[in-house]
Design an enzyme around this catalytic site. Structure first.
Site, PDB file in Angstrom:
ATOM      1  N   SER A 123       0.897  -1.282  -0.122  1.00 22.75           N
ATOM      2  CA  SER A 123       0.099  -0.075   0.062  1.00 22.75           C
ATOM      3  C   SER A 123       0.791   1.085   0.010  1.00 22.75           C
ATOM      4  CB  SER A 123      -0.973  -0.159   1.123  1.00 22.75           C
ATOM      5  OG  SER A 123      -2.238   0.742   1.231  1.00 22.75           O
ATOM      6  N   ASP A 187      -7.613  -4.329  -7.185  1.00 21.10           N
ATOM      7  CA  ASP A 187      -7.276  -3.436  -6.179  1.00 21.10           C
ATOM      8  C   ASP A 187      -7.278  -1.902  -6.507  1.00 21.10           C
ATOM      9  OD1 ASP A 187      -5.952  -2.234  -4.190  1.00 21.10           O
ATOM     10  OD2 ASP A 187      -3.858  -3.039  -4.406  1.00 21.10           O
ATOM     11  N   HIS A 317      -6.904  -5.771  -2.362  1.00 20.06           N
ATOM     12  CA  HIS A 317      -5.858  -5.005  -1.861  1.00 20.06           C
ATOM     13  C   HIS A 317      -5.368  -5.965  -0.497  1.00 20.06           C
ATOM     14  CE1 HIS A 317      -3.262  -1.431  -1.058  1.00 20.06           C
ATOM     15  NE2 HIS A 317      -3.580  -1.408   0.245  1.00 20.06           N
TER      16      HIS A 317
END
Lengths: 627, 525
Positions: A123, A187, A317
């Site tokens: 991330s 994602d 994600h």
């Protein structure tokens, strides 16, 4: 699995990076891990809105220009504009790389023991990893690429960090290959930065909460997530379509008018992106193609699937664990120009199909590769002109210059009066070379050359030779036609961009290993001459011929007609610079001191007291003695 | 599968326009006005301004169109009869407009003038402006935008005019004028695919967004637009609110069908290909500099043997001897061909766009004119023809001189400047010399009875020429080469001196010549 093709990143390294990235969740800023000769730094992601968009930043996408002193390579060399990055990510990096931090000390230690460093993160931790890698490259690697090991950067579901100049600069320096970004199909995070801050501000905190892997309360269906997803994808579509139109040059004027009404995200993919399907991993390094894929891989194939995608855009994600675990069983393919040239759209088409890209979407991706092909072809066309460039330059060097020197006034002055047939021949060659270099300039300005071209040492060296040899002729021509009277000084109104770009290219490769920028070097030198108040001097020397050795004659012509008292600082600066220029090969000392040279004739007329203390006194005396 | 890049581009641009949200913002304001109870009460033009956060919207509302009118009003290029004189080009000196739209426009001229200054201020503050309207309102919006565009500094953001289902406003001349102008990029016409527009007299310009059921395409090529939309106008009203909603729903989905017939695409591609092959004036400018270098060198070499390049060229044309002279002739042909094309390109552009032409280009053109036109003159008089200035000049010279004259250039010429490389300002100078030589010839060959009246007339012509030359010498606008030993001008002077004899009173010019002052003319002092 042919991971080695990813510039020295193998499956084990990816697995280790992922594990380290997970460990970083629990740390304050980063987690360090040593695996054999490799040191891994994994950065902690943040899931608060102010770590995605710097609160004080008022621009629409939270962007900021990179500081050119700290990141001298992160810009366009010719035009000179700096790369843009997300300010929040940059601030985060700045905290981490502060010399007082343990991180800094650790990196210093690893560098000292010549260990390879891998920067990684999940991330926004990945965004930090990307910037930390750039920092490492600028701070250590460029100083001595033979001594410092190449870094690696592995990210998992990272948001985009920089703009097209960022990506261009990495490509130009041949650094793109160090960056590998894994993206699971739906994602949302790699797409977030394509949306306008204002359009997602409301839903962002909630979504970030859902994206946080340490947050146990994941909700299945959620209106806010759907809204967030739709907004992001709508803006992604705008960016992808605008970029596509710009790339393929369709309806240029209308696109320009229309675009001035749009708020377009500056962020672009940089480095290699690895997309994952059931059967295979697909690596893509063409930034334009990746941008299209970010939009088209996240489309639904039917209504039913459509309603599920927003939730998947969050869940994906969290699915890097699976990706890493299943990696070993998958095929690995490169979706690149090489493959495109090999079998057209056959394999690429089927891979894109597996990634859920529609027929239309495939065409967008292929069109992006088609443009890359054109860039490569443009480069070839220019390379075909090298022999001609070299031939013309050699004639000037080996025929024209020596013949003029024999007349004791050098080729600058000979060309300025242009009474000989050779002067005329030189003029034709000057125009021919200008045609070639202007063509290159045009292509480079429009981005129609491969990124690496601008930084290619061979090209820069050729352009430098051209600039040093031919720019004096342009200056002579300018003053022969008295354009300085009609239009203004050469430096202000007459200097062609082809020389400015060539100068910047030269300065770039000279100063890169020192991590310095040309402006600083120049003003340092000027300050070293101790001519007076810094600010006043800077004002006087703004856009003067002392900025660059090949503009030596332009400065001489400007100073020539003016009273000494008026231009004392400029005269002294020019004299102060001259020694360095002669050593560097910018100015030919066999030329300028000749008896009939405009420079010498002018210098002789300077006040005695000045000449007595001039650093050129010896030179001038030598010449007199020799004749 | 459609694989053509044209169709890909059309659909990408269509999607971009759609996702920009500009159509929605415009339409919502238009429908707001239409719904309000006050609309449509009078037959005049309504204008409403909305200052939004990101841009300013100007909405034009016009009464509904009851009959499909194809009346047109011809606007001549003259200023007082045409509010758009700046649009006329050399090639298209007049054009026709859709009468109902034009009438509405002129009826509100006063308030529109006021609005113009207001919008210019907005644009100067960097805030973009959208001008919009549906149906006839859109047509007036287009006219207004055209009018506004003339006063906008090219450095500022251009406004965007968005129309919904509007009748076309201009004829083929206006279409041609705009095709060569950046203004064309300021018009976006939204049209539902089922709509038919009469294109027999009025022609499309700008970019069209053609809306099919759930997809749309954006097309700039006017031929393709005509192929897709030409037909008998149907009076069925299209609700663009609904059209936009339908398009919106499918924006993120995958479905992507073929929208434009293959034949139309093919035609578009061929025309796009032609466009890339079109003459690129900037690319060839460096080549032309090479040709100019040759001629400059030629000029210099001629001077060394005491003959101006004008006279040398004239003699060499009669008796070609050296390869170099033939080469010069070829360079001249190249240069003429190039500048002829440049001028043709420029003449297609609206008048007000010409000033945007780069300076460098204007200077090069002027240099070319002063350097090459004397050679054309040499050729002309060698062939025994007369009156070059009025009947022999090629168009490119006339136009280049005109444009150069329009450019406000304040030159500071140093008094003592060396003129040896100066090109005579008046590129027709040598034609004047030739004409004067012809006059001398006529005077000398008077046979039979003396005709005093004729003689007086001819002598006056000679004196006029003398005055013309003296003026140029005084202003230092003529090249010192005219005084070279073997030049036609010196030949003229010898004859003129004889005719004038010693009886006529001395003038500045004759003194300048007789005392030999001319020998130092143009040398740096």
């Amino acid at each position: 699995m042919a991971f080695e093709a990813l510039a020295g990143i193998n499956g084990d390294l990816i697995t280790t990076s992922w594990i380290a990235s997970k460990k970083a969740y629990q740390t304050e800023r980063y987690h360090k891990e040593e695996a054999g000769t490799v040191v891994i730094f994994a950065f902690r992601p943040s899931f608060t809105a102010e770590d995605l968009f710097a609160p004080a930043n008022i621009s629409s996408f939270g962007e900021i220009k990179m500081n050119r002193v700290q990141f001298p390579c992160m810009r366009k060399i010719g035009k000179g504009d700096e790369a843009t990055v997300n300010e929040a990510f940059l601030r985060n990096l700045e905290v981490i790389i502060d010399p007082r931090t343990s991180f800094y000390a650790s990196v210093e230690m690893s560098v000292g023991s010549r260990k390879q460093i891998v920067f990684t993160g999940h991330s926004s931790g990945g965004a930090t990893a990307i910037l930390a890698t750039v920092w490492y490259l600028e701070k250590y690697f460029i100083r001595n690429p033979n001594v410092y090991p190449e870094p690696r950067c592995v990210t998992f579901g990272a948001p985009l960090v920089g703009d097209s100049i960022f990506s261009h600069a990495l490509g130009r320096e041949n650094w793109s290959r160090f960056f590998v970004n894994f993206v699971t199909r739906f994602d949302i995070v790699p797409r977030i930065m394509l949306a306008r801050k204002a359009s997602i501000e409301q839903t962002l905190p909630h979504v970030l909460g859902q994206l946080d892997p340490t947050n146990p309360s994941f909700q299945e269906s959620d209106q806010r997530i759907t809204e967030f997803y739709t907004t992001v994808m709508r803006d992604t579509s705008t960016v992808a379509n605008q970029a596509f139109c710009e790339l393929t040059g369709s309806a240029e004027a209308f696109l320009e008018t229309l675009s001035s009404f749009l708020e377009l995200s500056p962020y672009r993919p940089a480095g290699t992106f690895v997309f994952s399907t059931e059967k295979r991993l697909v690596a893509v390094n063409n930034s334009d193609a990746i941008l299209q894929m970010l939009f088209y891989t996240s489309q639904a194939s039917d209504e039913q699937e459509w309603s599920l995608i927003p939730v998947r855009s969050i869940r994906d994600h969290h699915s890097y664990e699976e990706l890493v675990q299943s990696m070993g069983m998958k095929l690995f393919n490169h979706l690149d120009l090489h493959q495109f040239l090999l079998d057209g759209q056959n394999s690429i088409g089927s891979w894109l199909n597996e990634l859920g890209v529609s027929t239309r979407g495939r065409q967008y991706v292929l069109a992006a590769l088609e443009e890359e092909k054109k860039r490569v072809e443009n480069q070839k066309k220019i390379e075909n002109k090298w022999p001609q460039i070299v031939k013309e330059l050699s004639w000037i060097e080996n025929e024209y210059k020596p013949k003029c020197q024999a007349h004791k006034n050098g080729y600058y002055d000979s060309f300025k009066v242009s009474n000989e047939e050779n002067d005329f021949k030189a003029n034709v060659k000057r125009a021919q070379l200008a045609g070639i270099f202007d063509e290159v300039l045009g292509l480079s300005k429009k981005g129609q050359l491969p990124d690496e071209f601008e930084g290619g040492r061979d090209w820069i060296e050729l352009a430098t030779r051209y600039r040093r040899l031919i720019e004096p002729l342009d200056i002579a021509n300018y003053h022969r036609h008295l354009k300085n009277e009609d239009t203004g000084p050469y430096m202000k109104r007459g200097r062609p961009n082809r020389y400015i770009y060539a100068q910047r290219g030269y300065e770039h490769i000279i100063l890169k290993p020192q991590g310095r920028i040309a402006e600083d070097v120049f003003w340092n030198k000027v300050n070293g001459l101790n001519l007076g108040l810094k600010q006043e001097i800077q004002e006087i020397l703004k856009k003067s011929g002392s900025e660059c050795g090949s503009c030596f004659w332009a400065e001489v012509e400007e100073l020539k007609g003016k009273p000494y008292e008026e231009v004392e600082v400029r005269v002294k600066t020019l004299e102060g610079m001259l020694g360095g220029w002669i050593t560097a090969g910018e100015v030919d000392d066999k030329e300028i001191f000749l008896e009939g040279s405009t420079f010498r004739k002018w210098w002789i007329t300077l006040p005695e007291n000045h000449k007595l203390h001039s650093p050129l006194r010896e030179h001038m005396m030598d010449e007199i003695r020799a004749t | 599968m459609e694989s053509s890049s044209s169709s890909l581009k059309c659909s990408a641009l269509g999607k971009l326009v759609l996702s920009s949200g500009l159509l929605h913002s415009s339409w919502s304001k238009i429908s707001e006005i239409h719904k309000s109870p006050y609309s449509n009460q009078d037959s005049g033009l309504g204008i409403k301004i909305y200052r939004e956060e990101k841009f300013t919207l100007v909405v034009f509302v016009a009464p509904p169109i009851f009959t499909s009118s194809s009346d047109s009003t011809l606007l001549p290029g003259k200023e007082n009869e045409n509010p758009f004189p700046f649009l006329c080009s050399e090639n298209n000196p007049s054009f026709s407009l859709h009468t109902p739209a034009f009438k509405l426009f002129t009826s509100a001229y006063k308030s529109l003038t006021y609005l113009k200054s207001e919008l210019l201020q907005t644009l100067e503050s960097e805030k973009p402006v959208i001008i919009t309207g549906a149906s006839l309102g859109g047509s007036v919006a287009s006219l207004y935008t055209l009018w506004l565009l003339d006063t906008i500094d090219p450095k500022l953001k251009r406004p965007l005019c968005i129309t919904f289902g509007s009748p076309l406003i201009g004829d083929v001349s206006l279409q041609q004028i705009l095709e060569n102008s950046v203004r064309n990029s300021c018009f976006l016409h939204v049209v539902a695919a089922q709509t038919r527009i009469r294109m027999d007299f009025f022609k499309p310009f700008g970019t069209f967004l053609i809306c099919f059921d759930s997809r749309c395409v954006c097309i700039e090529d006017p031929v393709a637009v005509t192929e897709l939309l030409n037909g008998v106008h149907d009076s069925e009203q299209v609700d663009y609110g609904q059209v936009l909603r339908r398009l919106d729903q499918s924006m993120l989905s995958m479905a992507d069908s073929r929208l434009i017939p293959e034949a139309v695409i093919k035609g578009m591609e061929e025309r796009a290909e032609m466009k890339t092959l079109r003459f690129d004036m900037f690319k060839k400018l460096n080549d032309m500099k090479i040709s100019m270098a040759y001629i400059e060198w030629y000029k210099k070499k001629c001077r060394d043997v005491k003959i101006g390049y004008y006279d040398r060229f004239k003699t060499q044309l009669a008796f070609p001897s050296k390869e170099f002279d033939i080469k010069i002739k070829n360079h001249k042909i190249e240069l003429n061909r190039y500048w002829k094309s440049v001028v043709e390109e420029v003449e297609k552009k609206p008048q007000s766009d010409i000033s945007i032409l780069k300076r460098r280009f204007l200077f090069s053109g002027n240099n070319y004119r002063r350097m090459i036109e004397p050679l054309d003159i040499a050729e002309y008089y060698l062939e025994g023809r007369k009156e070059y200035r009025t009947s022999g000049r090629s168009r490119q010279y006339v136009m280049l001189e005109k444009w150069f004259g329009m450019e406000p250039i304040e030159k500071e010429r140093r008094k003592n400047r060396d003129l040896s490389d100066l090109l005579t300002f008046d590129s027709c100078f040598w034609a004047e010399v030739e004409e004067s030589l012809i006059v001398i010839n006529q005077l000398n060959t008077t046979v039979g009875v003396r005709d005093d009246a004729r003689e007086v007339l001819l002598t006056r012509k000679l004196v006029e020429f003398e005055e013309y030359v003296w003026e140029m010498i005084r202003k230092r606008e003529v090249s010192p080469e005219i005084f070279l030993e073997k030049s036609s001008f010196m030949k003229w002077w010898k004859e003129y001196k004889k005719i004038k004899g010693f009886n006529s009173p001395p003038s500045y010019f004759t003194e300048f010549m007789n005392t030999g002052k001319y020998k130092s003319y143009g040398q740096s002092q």
